[in-house]
Scaffold this motif. Sequence first.
Motif, mmCIF file in Angstrom:
data_model
loop_
_atom_site.group_PDB
_atom_site.id
_atom_site.type_symbol
_atom_site.label_atom_id
_atom_site.label_comp_id
_atom_site.label_asym_id
_atom_site.label_seq_id
_atom_site.Cartn_x
_atom_site.Cartn_y
_atom_site.Cartn_z
ATOM 1 N N TYR A 219 0.828 -1.206 0.000
ATOM 2 C CA TYR A 219 0.000 0.000 0.000
ATOM 3 C C TYR A 219 0.862 1.255 0.000
ATOM 4 C CZ TYR A 219 -4.009 -2.890 1.505
ATOM 5 O OH TYR A 219 -5.001 -3.831 1.593
ATOM 6 N N TYR A 220 0.280 2.336 -0.525
ATOM 7 C CA TYR A 220 0.844 3.665 -0.316
ATOM 8 C C TYR A 220 0.496 4.124 1.106
ATOM 9 C CZ TYR A 220 1.449 3.997 -5.407
ATOM 10 O OH TYR A 220 1.822 3.774 -6.712
ATOM 11 N N ASP A 221 1.035 5.252 1.515
ATOM 12 C CA ASP A 221 0.777 5.759 2.867
ATOM 13 C C ASP A 221 -0.700 6.035 3.116
ATOM 14 O OD1 ASP A 221 3.442 5.590 3.487
ATOM 15 O OD2 ASP A 221 3.875 7.710 3.052
ATOM 16 N N ASP A 222 -1.463 6.347 2.043
ATOM 17 C CA ASP A 222 -2.893 6.624 2.209
ATOM 18 C C ASP A 222 -3.738 5.359 2.126
ATOM 19 O OD1 ASP A 222 -2.795 5.980 -0.455
ATOM 20 O OD2 ASP A 222 -3.638 7.867 -1.194
ATOM 21 N N ARG A 223 -3.071 4.195 2.155
ATOM 22 C CA ARG A 223 -3.710 2.875 2.123
ATOM 23 C C ARG A 223 -4.318 2.533 0.769
ATOM 24 N NH1 ARG A 223 -1.321 -0.207 4.933
ATOM 25 N NH2 ARG A 223 -3.070 -1.676 5.038
ATOM 26 N N THR A 224 -3.897 3.213 -0.274
ATOM 27 C CA THR A 224 -4.281 2.855 -1.632
ATOM 28 C C THR A 224 -3.369 1.729 -2.111
ATOM 29 O OG1 THR A 224 -4.951 5.129 -2.106
ATOM 30 C CG2 THR A 224 -4.574 3.683 -4.006
ATOM 31 N N PRO A 225 -3.918 0.656 -2.692
ATOM 32 C CA PRO A 225 -3.073 -0.444 -3.169
ATOM 33 C C PRO A 225 -2.121 0.015 -4.274
ATOM 34 C CG PRO A 225 -5.377 -1.125 -3.036
ATOM 35 C CD PRO A 225 -5.354 0.367 -2.857
ATOM 36 N N VAL A 226 -0.889 -0.461 -4.228
ATOM 37 C CA VAL A 226 0.134 -0.082 -5.206
ATOM 38 C C VAL A 226 0.017 -0.967 -6.445
ATOM 39 C CG1 VAL A 226 2.600 0.131 -5.653
ATOM 40 C CG2 VAL A 226 1.678 0.726 -3.391
ATOM 41 N N LYS A 227 -0.185 -0.343 -7.604
ATOM 42 C CA LYS A 227 -0.319 -1.084 -8.863
ATOM 43 C C LYS A 227 0.814 -0.769 -9.833
ATOM 44 C CE LYS A 227 -5.336 -1.208 -8.308
ATOM 45 N NZ LYS A 227 -6.659 -1.025 -8.941
ATOM 46 N N ASN A 228 1.786 -0.002 -9.366
ATOM 47 C CA ASN A 228 2.943 0.355 -10.172
ATOM 48 C C ASN A 228 4.161 -0.395 -9.652
ATOM 49 O OD1 ASN A 228 5.521 2.237 -10.352
ATOM 50 N ND2 ASN A 228 4.211 2.764 -12.096
ATOM 51 N N PHE A 229 4.862 -1.099 -10.538
ATOM 52 C CA PHE A 229 5.965 -1.949 -10.103
ATOM 53 C C PHE A 229 7.073 -1.152 -9.422
ATOM 54 C CE2 PHE A 229 10.156 -3.809 -11.011
ATOM 55 C CZ PHE A 229 10.044 -4.996 -10.286
ATOM 56 N N SER A 230 7.477 -0.038 -10.023
ATOM 57 C CA SER A 230 8.570 0.752 -9.451
ATOM 58 C C SER A 230 8.223 1.249 -8.060
ATOM 59 C CB SER A 230 8.912 1.927 -10.377
ATOM 60 O OG SER A 230 9.373 1.471 -11.627
ATOM 61 N N ASP A 231 6.976 1.674 -7.874
ATOM 62 C CA ASP A 231 6.546 2.146 -6.551
ATOM 63 C C ASP A 231 6.535 0.990 -5.550
ATOM 64 O OD1 ASP A 231 6.261 4.622 -7.666
ATOM 65 O OD2 ASP A 231 4.068 4.632 -7.648
ATOM 66 N N ALA A 232 6.068 -0.184 -5.997
ATOM 67 C CA ALA A 232 6.024 -1.347 -5.104
ATOM 68 C C ALA A 232 7.429 -1.720 -4.657
ATOM 69 C CB ALA A 232 5.354 -2.521 -5.815
ATOM 70 N N LEU A 233 8.349 -1.741 -5.596
ATOM 71 C CA LEU A 233 9.733 -2.072 -5.268
ATOM 72 C C LEU A 233 10.315 -1.046 -4.309
ATOM 73 C CD1 LEU A 233 11.903 -4.175 -5.987
ATOM 74 C CD2 LEU A 233 12.657 -2.636 -7.801
ATOM 75 N N ALA A 234 10.003 0.230 -4.528
ATOM 76 C CA ALA A 234 10.516 1.300 -3.663
ATOM 77 C C ALA A 234 10.014 1.144 -2.233
ATOM 78 C CB ALA A 234 10.119 2.660 -4.225
ATOM 79 N N VAL A 235 8.745 0.752 -2.075
ATOM 80 C CA VAL A 235 8.189 0.559 -0.730
ATOM 81 C C VAL A 235 8.948 -0.538 0.008
ATOM 82 C CG1 VAL A 235 6.171 -0.252 0.558
ATOM 83 C CG2 VAL A 235 5.877 1.405 -1.298
ATOM 84 N N VAL A 236 9.200 -1.649 -0.683
ATOM 85 C CA VAL A 236 9.885 -2.774 -0.040
ATOM 86 C C VAL A 236 11.344 -2.427 0.263
ATOM 87 C CG1 VAL A 236 10.610 -5.177 -0.325
ATOM 88 C CG2 VAL A 236 8.344 -4.451 -1.085
ATOM 89 N N LEU A 237 12.031 -1.785 -0.679
ATOM 90 C CA LEU A 237 13.425 -1.399 -0.445
ATOM 91 C C LEU A 237 13.545 -0.413 0.705
ATOM 92 C CD1 LEU A 237 14.701 -1.054 -4.125
ATOM 93 C CD2 LEU A 237 15.398 -2.774 -2.449
ATOM 94 N N ALA A 238 12.603 0.535 0.778
ATOM 95 C CA ALA A 238 12.613 1.502 1.877
ATOM 96 C C ALA A 238 12.409 0.799 3.216
ATOM 97 C CB ALA A 238 11.537 2.561 1.661
ATOM 98 N N GLY A 239 11.508 -0.193 3.221
ATOM 99 C CA GLY A 239 11.271 -0.936 4.452
ATOM 100 C C GLY A 239 12.479 -1.740 4.888
ATOM 101 N N LEU A 240 13.147 -2.377 3.947
ATOM 102 C CA LEU A 240 14.354 -3.140 4.279
ATOM 103 C C LEU A 240 15.454 -2.223 4.797
ATOM 104 C CD1 LEU A 240 14.458 -5.621 1.248
ATOM 105 C CD2 LEU A 240 13.988 -6.198 3.629
ATOM 106 N N SER A 241 15.598 -1.058 4.191
ATOM 107 C CA SER A 241 16.605 -0.098 4.634
ATOM 108 C C SER A 241 16.293 0.410 6.041
ATOM 109 C CB SER A 241 16.672 1.070 3.650
ATOM 110 O OG SER A 241 17.593 2.039 4.085
ATOM 111 N N ARG A 242 15.017 0.702 6.287
ATOM 112 C CA ARG A 242 14.598 1.202 7.600
ATOM 113 C C ARG A 242 14.885 0.182 8.691
ATOM 114 N NH1 ARG A 242 9.632 1.251 6.584
ATOM 115 N NH2 ARG A 242 8.905 -0.463 7.893
ATOM 116 N N LEU A 243 14.765 -1.095 8.352
ATOM 117 C CA LEU A 243 14.958 -2.166 9.322
ATOM 118 C C LEU A 243 16.399 -2.665 9.367
ATOM 119 C CD1 LEU A 243 11.750 -4.178 8.390
ATOM 120 C CD2 LEU A 243 12.080 -2.803 10.466
#
Length: 240
Positions: free
Chosen positions: A151-175
């Motif tokens: 999801y995006y921050d507003d809880r909208t489902p992510v349907k764009n591959f680049s955005d989806a990858l960015a969310v996961v990479l950001a989460g891995l970096s944060r952790l």
Amino acid sequence: MFTLRNRGDLLPPGEAHQVRRTLNHGGLCVLPSDTCYAVAGFPLRRGVTELIDLILARRGEKIALSFASQVMAERYVELGTKEYRLLDAADHKTPLTVVAPVSQDLAPTVRDSLPRALFSEGEMGVRLPHSWVERQISAEMDAPITTAAIYYDDRTPVKNFSDALAVVLAGLSRLDKAETPLVGIRHPTIKAKDVSSVAGFPLNEEGRKMLMVYREGAVEHKRIVDIAGRLTPRDVEEWT
């Protein structure tokens, strides 16, 4: 990163093997689900579902599983006529997740540990996805895979591959988990208005199965009730 150019394309054997190897080593895969991009992992690998929970900030929300086939699903959960009604109706316009009791035929360790890994107790969310990519990866693993929506921050489902990858990479970096193996599968645009709806048939006080809609997503509550109440050939088989 792998790219499927057309709808209906499957990963070549070598690429499917790379995804399987990644998941078997505790890694993750960003892939197209029925309604948006999702994070796939091998739920029986220690710590994988907890990592997905933290990356996506799910806060212990239950995680459903995708199965390559009904036969595979039947190895993991107890399915009756009512649950089959929902599974039979699922397609790209009717994405449904069915909550069902864990099969008593599973090995005791798996029967106990798998629901806990999915933040559940004695039951699991089951999907037979329309997404052939999810089915192919599950078949390659010969096991179910997680299907946690991104999801995006507003809880909208992510349907764009680049955005989806960015969310996961950001989460891995944060952790501080940047070393986690990660693969991604880019796919033509996914068309669905919302995430999968979730329903099941828990027992009431009288021991009878009653329809429960746990989450109303792409399939409206009224539509789920209609599907659950419709008689099917399976009902006739059970009666006869």
